[in-house]
Design an enzyme around this catalytic site. Structure first.
Site, PDB file in Angstrom:
ATOM      1  N   GLY A 172     -29.006 -13.668  19.465  1.00 49.93           N
ATOM      2  CA  GLY A 172     -29.611 -13.746  18.062  1.00 49.93           C
ATOM      3  C   GLY A 172     -29.194 -15.036  17.724  1.00 49.93           C
ATOM      4  O   GLY A 172     -28.820 -15.997  18.444  1.00 49.93           O
ATOM      5  N   ARG A 173     -28.953 -15.369  16.446  1.00 53.13           N
ATOM      6  CA  ARG A 173     -28.549 -16.587  15.873  1.00 53.13           C
ATOM      7  C   ARG A 173     -27.208 -16.987  16.387  1.00 53.13           C
ATOM      8  O   ARG A 173     -27.197 -18.103  17.043  1.00 53.13           O
ATOM      9  CB  ARG A 173     -28.588 -16.400  14.151  1.00 53.13           C
ATOM     10  CG  ARG A 173     -29.695 -16.076  13.583  1.00 53.13           C
ATOM     11  CD  ARG A 173     -29.501 -15.928  11.873  1.00 53.13           C
ATOM     12  NE  ARG A 173     -30.657 -15.517  11.266  1.00 53.13           N
ATOM     13  CZ  ARG A 173     -31.032 -14.407  11.116  1.00 53.13           C
ATOM     14  NH1 ARG A 173     -30.097 -13.329  11.415  1.00 53.13           N
ATOM     15  NH2 ARG A 173     -32.226 -13.978  10.124  1.00 53.13           N
ATOM     16  N   ILE A 174     -26.328 -15.790  16.270  1.00 57.27           N
ATOM     17  CA  ILE A 174     -25.042 -16.468  16.827  1.00 57.27           C
ATOM     18  C   ILE A 174     -25.123 -16.667  18.259  1.00 57.27           C
ATOM     19  O   ILE A 174     -24.127 -17.533  18.864  1.00 57.27           O
ATOM     20  CB  ILE A 174     -23.769 -15.416  16.274  1.00 57.27           C
ATOM     21  CG1 ILE A 174     -23.650 -15.487  14.823  1.00 57.27           C
ATOM     22  CG2 ILE A 174     -22.393 -15.418  17.044  1.00 57.27           C
ATOM     23  CD1 ILE A 174     -23.006 -14.057  14.381  1.00 57.27           C
TER      24      ILE A 174
ATOM     25  N   ARG B 174     -32.794  -7.060  24.330  1.00 60.06           N
ATOM     26  CA  ARG B 174     -33.966  -5.680  24.527  1.00 60.06           C
ATOM     27  C   ARG B 174     -34.959  -6.246  25.155  1.00 60.06           C
ATOM     28  O   ARG B 174     -35.728  -5.832  25.956  1.00 60.06           O
ATOM     29  CB  ARG B 174     -34.262  -5.133  22.935  1.00 60.06           C
ATOM     30  CG  ARG B 174     -33.091  -4.555  22.429  1.00 60.06           C
ATOM     31  CD  ARG B 174     -33.624  -3.750  20.947  1.00 60.06           C
ATOM     32  NE  ARG B 174     -32.351  -3.274  20.305  1.00 60.06           N
ATOM     33  CZ  ARG B 174     -31.617  -2.100  20.519  1.00 60.06           C
ATOM     34  NH1 ARG B 174     -32.338  -1.098  21.512  1.00 60.06           N
ATOM     35  NH2 ARG B 174     -30.875  -1.568  19.693  1.00 60.06           N
TER      36      ARG B 174
ATOM     37  N   GLY C 156     -18.818  -9.438  18.125  1.00 59.16           N
ATOM     38  CA  GLY C 156     -20.022  -8.632  17.401  1.00 59.16           C
ATOM     39  C   GLY C 156     -19.413  -7.712  16.252  1.00 59.16           C
ATOM     40  O   GLY C 156     -19.123  -7.853  15.374  1.00 59.16           O
ATOM     41  N   ARG C 157     -19.129  -6.392  17.145  1.00 57.21           N
ATOM     42  CA  ARG C 157     -18.690  -5.267  16.071  1.00 57.21           C
ATOM     43  C   ARG C 157     -17.628  -4.483  17.299  1.00 57.21           C
ATOM     44  O   ARG C 157     -17.938  -4.394  18.410  1.00 57.21           O
ATOM     45  CB  ARG C 157     -19.555  -4.237  15.709  1.00 57.21           C
ATOM     46  CG  ARG C 157     -20.213  -4.870  14.454  1.00 57.21           C
ATOM     47  CD  ARG C 157     -19.544  -4.602  13.422  1.00 57.21           C
ATOM     48  NE  ARG C 157     -20.050  -4.823  12.021  1.00 57.21           N
ATOM     49  CZ  ARG C 157     -20.095  -6.000  11.584  1.00 57.21           C
ATOM     50  NH1 ARG C 157     -19.402  -6.942  11.879  1.00 57.21           N
ATOM     51  NH2 ARG C 157     -20.612  -6.060  10.304  1.00 57.21           N
TER      52      ARG C 157
ATOM     53  N   ASP D 280     -12.246 -10.489  18.394  1.00 59.36           N
ATOM     54  CA  ASP D 280     -11.978 -10.620  16.745  1.00 59.36           C
ATOM     55  C   ASP D 280     -12.594  -9.299  16.037  1.00 59.36           C
ATOM     56  O   ASP D 280     -12.290  -9.424  14.746  1.00 59.36           O
ATOM     57  CB  ASP D 280     -13.028 -11.681  16.398  1.00 59.36           C
ATOM     58  CG  ASP D 280     -12.880 -12.020  14.866  1.00 59.36           C
ATOM     59  OD1 ASP D 280     -11.841 -12.383  14.487  1.00 59.36           O
ATOM     60  OD2 ASP D 280     -13.787 -12.182  13.992  1.00 59.36           O
TER      61      ASP D 280
ATOM     62  N   GLU E  29     -10.869  -1.015  12.425  1.00 61.25           N
ATOM     63  CA  GLU E  29     -10.215  -2.116  11.632  1.00 61.25           C
ATOM     64  C   GLU E  29      -9.856  -1.395  10.495  1.00 61.25           C
ATOM     65  O   GLU E  29     -10.365  -0.637   9.679  1.00 61.25           O
ATOM     66  CB  GLU E  29     -11.312  -3.043  11.441  1.00 61.25           C
ATOM     67  CG  GLU E  29     -11.548  -3.905  12.974  1.00 61.25           C
ATOM     68  CD  GLU E  29     -12.959  -4.920  12.628  1.00 61.25           C
ATOM     69  OE1 GLU E  29     -13.054  -5.066  11.252  1.00 61.25           O
ATOM     70  OE2 GLU E  29     -13.171  -5.417  13.501  1.00 61.25           O
TER      71      GLU E  29
ATOM     72  N   HIS F 257     -10.695 -10.274  12.712  1.00 60.88           N
ATOM     73  CA  HIS F 257     -12.318 -10.301  12.030  1.00 60.88           C
ATOM     74  C   HIS F 257     -12.348 -11.363  11.134  1.00 60.88           C
ATOM     75  O   HIS F 257     -12.591 -11.320  10.187  1.00 60.88           O
ATOM     76  CB  HIS F 257     -12.771  -8.962  11.567  1.00 60.88           C
ATOM     77  CG  HIS F 257     -14.170  -8.730  11.348  1.00 60.88           C
ATOM     78  ND1 HIS F 257     -14.786  -7.542  11.413  1.00 60.88           N
ATOM     79  CD2 HIS F 257     -15.051  -9.507  11.290  1.00 60.88           C
ATOM     80  CE1 HIS F 257     -15.804  -7.416  11.194  1.00 60.88           C
ATOM     81  NE2 HIS F 257     -16.168  -8.711  11.236  1.00 60.88           N
TER      82      HIS F 257
END
Length: 313
Positions: free
Chosen positions: A150-152, A172, A228-229, A253, A258, A276
């Site tokens: 995506g953008r990142i 995807r 990401g997550r 990160d 968290e 993060h």
């Protein structure tokens, strides 16, 4: 009379000050059950952040809720289906944090492959006079696999090209007009790269997307980077791979629970961890704050929202 706005999660102090000048901000954590019940119908807007969870139950308990404003680009903690069913719009803060997150992704790649934090500790512990620090891994000219272009991911790929890295990605679906190699299978992507960068959203379907099989494919020379997550990575499988030496290293990160971070990730020369903080620069947090403010103001003024999430466009 100021409109009441419910605040569910932590926000930067300057943003909170700006909001308080315009609205009556009510902290959810300060409300008793009786207080909340009596005031629930007063709230048309809810403020939250990208790490918080906004459940179907909370949304349903606010009968006049019409806006959830998220401070963050990620909004996987918000029950989007429940929000749309109740006619609640959701906004977030995309684009303005892209460059910072991509910067940190590359920083983690360098810091992990060259073991920069561990090398500093080596000096501070007085070990240099006894001999040189062990050799590390080269980053430039290596191969990079990106999960979630995506953008990142695109911003990180652009930076990686400056390091003469070859770039492939898993999405995807393939994206048009890109020179990067598309690999539909994440295991095959991991097998083919030196660094695997995780930029995918933390949706329920992506939970533990990076599992034991992917980590084994990345291998004992491979390095995992996650901006990401935390939910995207099976942390127990990651720790097991690091313990066994079947993974070369990790730069992280984000984490599953968290702010709790497994101690098994501490004090490893080939693991770099940050709290993060990918978007946590003054300029970016100011821009994110302004987007939150702009979205809330547009909502109460009856104007189009500035940055609604895709599901609410």
């Amino acid at each position: 009379m100021k409109m009441k706005v419910l605040k569910q999660a932590a926000l930067p102090a300057p943003l909170l000050t700006a909001l308080q000048a315009r609205y009556e901000i009510v902290e959810l954590v300060t409300l008793t059950e009786a207080d909340f019940s009596g005031m629930a119908g007063d709230f048309r807007a809810l403020l939250t952040n990208g790490e918080a969870v906004v459940t179907r139950e909370l949304i349903a308990s606010l009968p006049n809720l019409a806006l959830i404003a998220v401070f963050g680009v990620g909004y996987d903690g918000v029950d989007i289906q429940a929000a749309t069913e109740q006619g609640v719009a959701v906004t977030h803060t995309p684009d303005v944090l892209t460059e910072d997150v991509a910067d940190l992704a590359l920083g983690l790649m360098l810091a992990t492959s060259r073991q920069i934090p561990a090398a500093q500790t080596f000096i501070q512990q007085g070990k240099w006079p006894q001999g040189s620090y062990p050799w590390t891994r080269k980053m430039s000219g290596s191969s990079l696999g990106i999960v979630g272009l995506g953008r990142i991911g695109l911003a990180a790929a652009k930076r990686a090209q400056a390091f003469n890295m070859s770039v492939a990605y898993c999405n995807r679906r393939p994206l048009d007009n890109l020179a990067y190699r598309y690999e539909p299978d994440i295991v095959a992507l991991a097998e083919s790269c030196d660094f695997l960068l995780i930029c995918a959203p933390g949706t329920a379907s992506n939970r533990h997307l990076i599992n034991r099989e992917v980590l084994e494919a990345l291998g004992s020379e491979g390095i995992l980077i996650n901006v990401g997550r935390g939910s995207l990575v099976d942390e127990q499988a990651l720790i097991a791979a690091l313990n066994a030496g079947t993974l070369g290293g990790a730069g992280l990160d984000v984490f599953s629970l968290e702010p709790e971070v497994p101690e098994a990730l501490f004090n490893r020369p080939n693991v770099v961890i940050t709290p993060h903080m990918a978007s946590a620069t003054w300029s970016t947090r100011r821009a994110m704050s302004q987007l939150v403010l702009d979205n809330v103001e547009a909502f109460f003024a009856g104007l189009p929202l500035v940055t609604p999430v895709p599901e609410c466009r």
